[in-house]
Design an enzyme around this catalytic site. Sequence first.
Site, PDB file in Angstrom:
ATOM      1  N   TYR A 190       0.833  -1.205   0.000  1.00 51.96           N
ATOM      2  CA  TYR A 190       0.000   0.000   0.000  1.00 51.96           C
ATOM      3  C   TYR A 190       0.870   1.258   0.000  1.00 51.96           C
ATOM      4  CZ  TYR A 190      -2.883   3.827   1.594  1.00 51.96           C
ATOM      5  OH  TYR A 190      -3.479   5.053   1.690  1.00 51.96           O
ATOM      6  N   THR A 216      -7.508  18.670   0.685  1.00 50.15           N
ATOM      7  CA  THR A 216      -7.341  18.791  -0.774  1.00 50.15           C
ATOM      8  C   THR A 216      -8.303  19.827  -1.331  1.00 50.15           C
ATOM      9  OG1 THR A 216      -6.702  16.468  -0.819  1.00 50.15           O
ATOM     10  CG2 THR A 216      -7.187  17.476  -2.927  1.00 50.15           C
ATOM     11  N   ASN A 217      -9.548  19.851  -0.820  1.00 51.60           N
ATOM     12  CA  ASN A 217     -10.527  20.849  -1.284  1.00 51.60           C
ATOM     13  C   ASN A 217     -10.003  22.264  -1.047  1.00 51.60           C
ATOM     14  OD1 ASN A 217     -12.382  18.970  -2.107  1.00 51.60           O
ATOM     15  ND2 ASN A 217     -13.554  18.984  -0.218  1.00 51.60           N
ATOM     16  N   ASN A 248     -10.789   3.921   1.266  1.00 49.25           N
ATOM     17  CA  ASN A 248      -9.472   4.563   1.223  1.00 49.25           C
ATOM     18  C   ASN A 248      -8.806   4.383  -0.147  1.00 49.25           C
ATOM     19  OD1 ASN A 248      -7.357   6.060   2.489  1.00 49.25           O
ATOM     20  ND2 ASN A 248      -6.178   4.184   2.760  1.00 49.25           N
ATOM     21  N   ARG A 277      -7.381   5.284  -3.810  1.00 51.80           N
ATOM     22  CA  ARG A 277      -6.469   6.417  -4.032  1.00 51.80           C
ATOM     23  C   ARG A 277      -6.256   6.726  -5.512  1.00 51.80           C
ATOM     24  NH1 ARG A 277      -4.234   9.254   0.552  1.00 51.80           N
ATOM     25  NH2 ARG A 277      -5.104   8.088   2.309  1.00 51.80           N
ATOM     26  N   ASP A 296     -16.878  28.546  -0.384  1.00 55.31           N
ATOM     27  CA  ASP A 296     -17.175  29.664   0.521  1.00 55.31           C
ATOM     28  C   ASP A 296     -16.129  29.817   1.629  1.00 55.31           C
ATOM     29  OD1 ASP A 296     -19.543  30.973  -0.491  1.00 55.31           O
ATOM     30  OD2 ASP A 296     -20.533  29.050  -0.186  1.00 55.31           O
TER      31      ASP A 296
END
Length: 603
Positions: A216, A272-273, A385, A387, A513
């Site tokens: 992983y 990340t956003n 999870n 990716r 926002d």
Amino acid sequence: MKNIAPAISPPSGIGDNKPANHVVLDWVHEVELLTKPENVFWCDGSDREHQYLLQEAVRQNVLIKLNDQKVPRSYLHRSNPNDVARVEQFTFICTPSKEEAGPTNNWSEPAETYSKLHGLLKGAMRGRTLFVVPYIMGPPDSPLTKVGFEITDSIYVVLSMRIMTRMGAIAVKRLGHDPAAEWNRGVHSLLDVDPARRFICHFPQDNTIISVGSGYGGNVLLSKKCLALRIGSYLARKQGWMAEHMLILGVESPEGKKHYVAAAFPSACGKTNFAMLIPPKHFAGWKVTTVGDDIAWMQIRDGRLFAVNPENGYFGVVPGTNYKSNPNAMKSIAHDLLYTNVALTDDGDVWWEGKDPDGSGPNHAIDWRGNDWTPDSKEKAAHPNSRFTAPVRNNPVLDPDFEKGEGVPISAIIFGGRRSNTMPLVFQSFDWKHGVYLGATMASETTAAATGAVGQVRRDPMAMLPFCGYNIGDYFRHWLAVGKRLTNPPLIFNVNWFRKGEGGKFLWPGFGDNMRVLKWIIDRCEGSNGALKSPIGWLPGLHDLDLAELDLDRKSVDELLEIDHEDWKKELAEHKKFFDSLGGVVPQELTNQREQLAARFAE
């Protein structure tokens, strides 16, 4: 399916590019004698090598080629179902004394650990290829940049490292011939992917990482959490810089004034956003750009902090990513990447829960385990999870100074967790020491993404709890020491996008926002007086936040910025409990900060 590469014999001129540094050659030879591979493949990072390795990975069923019309030049990888996440319980810091590792790390005695790992690695690569992956972390011309060599028997790791780092000849050149040059030694072997023989071990004093039994990414891309944070934080303290689990974004006004912000968020808090934020229409002319989404290396110059992103790719969680939640992330994962543990549709595309905001999806797919899946299936199609591994160059809002060797100047540092009460939407620390206290005591409510009960408040200092490679008390001291060397320190803020009102609904819309909060932070960096003093720090007044064109009533704004004294009494008690649990390693300055905070509430 086993992620194990049988030995391959490459065409002439591929896999035989040895470096000239004899210390590297000797080390590889030692590992070769121990692991007994069929052959040794020296990676150079060339396009020819890359195409060859991709073909080999498909031939060995390690990768599945996706539909070029849907996701150009991209591939799907499935890991063993027992091997789908980072394994903190098998992650060790191996220092001469337990005190050096500190109360928040699993400690293991170095000599015993080397002995155990060498036993597991003995003959482990028989019949396989040993790949040598040279790489650098950091921009090619940065003084902070570090060289690493990772040995692995996983072709998936090689292909992932090519995306996540600057890999190949560039690293060999950076290292040069000096036998005394600093570089990180990383050894990885899949072994038989057995959880009982899975260990990720860090030897900070030796600048060495050994990882066995996993395929992983978080456990085996040794450049990422292992070098960039655990070993990196140790080197940073020793060498006088900072290695932090922080995104770096640029924010530019319509007038062309630009600031850079670093932000530390625990998992499931919208990191990340935020790094790829798209300002709402009301902020026409404002631009947000990404320097990094996960790791910041920072150095002091001219009394300021300057940051680089040491990585060259994104290793992000896929579920929930869509054109509504994060359009820039969707554009970043549209081509030239590797997907891990998502679903495969009948037309060779990829799918995951939350990809379609309307809840639609395929009528049939092959799930992440390789089984048939339909909307009636009890199991999820993509692992929670799952990716993507994507090159930074895919990001449409990549900052133009992303590769600037000296780094970008940091105006503000933001700490933020997921809290349904207590923490207001945003506030500013009074000074650097107070800001370090906010980072040291930051906490987040657990989500379904983490094991254990949901909704429990878990302390995660600076979002570094799993990643600090030495004693957390010394880490706090290092933060305080850096502050003393800064004549123009970044302002420090705390944010909370997740406060809830009556009925358990989120009070703040979040996503784009969050620009409204970022705008207030930038205003404060530019010397704006738009703030009210409170016991916990500087808060925006009702008219200091630009809430125009936002459907938010006065009551919700009041709740978002409210400081409940009873809640804060409990919070302070939790801070004390957390510091006490660390067993006396917390610096006195931070204990003083807690007492001063309590005194301000008593006034």
